[in-house]
Design an enzyme around this catalytic site. Structure first.
Site, PDB file in Angstrom:
ATOM      1  N   CYS A  49     -46.926   2.084  28.346  1.00  0.00           N
ATOM      2  CA  CYS A  49     -47.898   1.873  27.273  1.00  0.00           C
ATOM      3  C   CYS A  49     -49.283   2.187  27.815  1.00  0.00           C
ATOM      4  O   CYS A  49     -49.722   1.577  28.797  1.00  0.00           O
ATOM      5  CB  CYS A  49     -47.822   0.431  26.781  1.00  0.00           C
ATOM      6  SG  CYS A  49     -49.083  -0.006  25.561  1.00  0.00           S
ATOM      7  N   CYS A 163     -50.391   7.835  23.649  1.00  0.00           N
ATOM      8  CA  CYS A 163     -49.603   6.646  23.329  1.00  0.00           C
ATOM      9  C   CYS A 163     -48.145   7.035  23.502  1.00  0.00           C
ATOM     10  O   CYS A 163     -47.725   8.102  23.034  1.00  0.00           O
ATOM     11  CB  CYS A 163     -49.866   6.179  21.896  1.00  0.00           C
ATOM     12  SG  CYS A 163     -48.748   4.865  21.330  1.00  0.00           S
TER      13      CYS A 163
END
Length: 252
Positions: A49, A163
């Site tokens: 992440c 992302c």
């Protein structure tokens, strides 16, 4: 590295991370990592992440005695690839505003104009796509609209998928901006993991053992998805054998 077992934790109870206050996210990650390390004792942890890695990676490395590999926006390769000197960064609202991201741009893309788009809506679309639901093409087109604008006579020709959800939508994104090259950190992270696990001997633990049919363990913090639909997505990612679990790491 298909011979390795993967312990995957999806913190859907706190989804999406990109909208959480920084202090809440710091506390949440510490609790989740503590609980998972206690239960499984992995040889290495990947923080898959960008939002988390650009905030808490140094803290986790200092606190826990296990190697951590973070995922950060692939600004450097994008800056090397661009011909127009205009690159895009598509990430969460938190990642596009991070000081860490500012420093990456300063260090590796100071000669470029970086058009930043922060979107939590795309994170939700990626999750829905993974669960078998159709992607909202109109929403994607609206989010990507700034990448179509000229900047001093030039246009974005490389976009960083900042992302880890967004590569799941790469086909849909490419269809909307076919002239753009899309860059993410996936391959670089895999190489880093392989290097760290191999160590000085150059052999990954378990590589020569009978672990090619490893059963991967997949945890969700709130609810497990529809397994029939989810199974197709996991198969496409190379996770043929797995077990689904619910996992709780509650915050006081």
């Amino acid at each position: 590295m298909p011979e390795l077992q993967i312990i995957y934790f999806a913190d859907d109870a706190y989804f999406p991370y990109g909208l959480l206050p920084e202090q809440v996210l710091r506390q949440r990650l510490r609790e989740v990592v503590s609980a998972m390390l206690l239960q499984h004792k992995p040889e290495l942890v990947v923080l898959a992440c960008n939002t988390v890695s650009t905030l808490v990676l140094p803290d986790l490395r200092a606190e826990f005695d296990v190697p951590f590999v973070g995922v950060v926006p692939a600004i450097k390769p994008a800056a090397q690839m661009t011909q127009s000197a205009v690159i895009g960064l598509l990430a969460t609202p938190a990642t596009v505003k991070r000081q860490y991201t500012d420093q990456l741009i300063k260090d590796y893309a100071s000669h470029c104009c970086v058009v930043r788009i922060g979107s939590s809506e795309l994170v939700e679309q990626a999750e829905m796509h993974l669960s078998g639901y159709p992607v909202d093409q109109a929403l994607l087109a609206r989010v990507l609209a700034p990448f179509k604008q000229e900047v001093d006579g030039s246009r974005v020709d490389v976009v960083v998928l900042g992302c880890t959800h967004f590569p799941l939508l790469k086909d849909q994104l490419s269809a909307l901006l076919p002239q753009v090259s899309w860059v993410d950190s996936g391959e670089a992270i895999a190489k880093r993991v392989q290097h760290l696990l191999a160590g000085e001997q150059g052999v990954i633990p378990g590589q020569d053992l009978s672990t090619k049919n490893a059963i991967h363990q997949i945890y969700f913090s709130e609810m497990t998805p529809n397994e029939e639909v989810f199974s197709e997505s996991l198969q496409a990612l190379g996770l043929a054998q797995y077990q689904l679990h619910c996992f709780s790491a509650s915050m006081d």
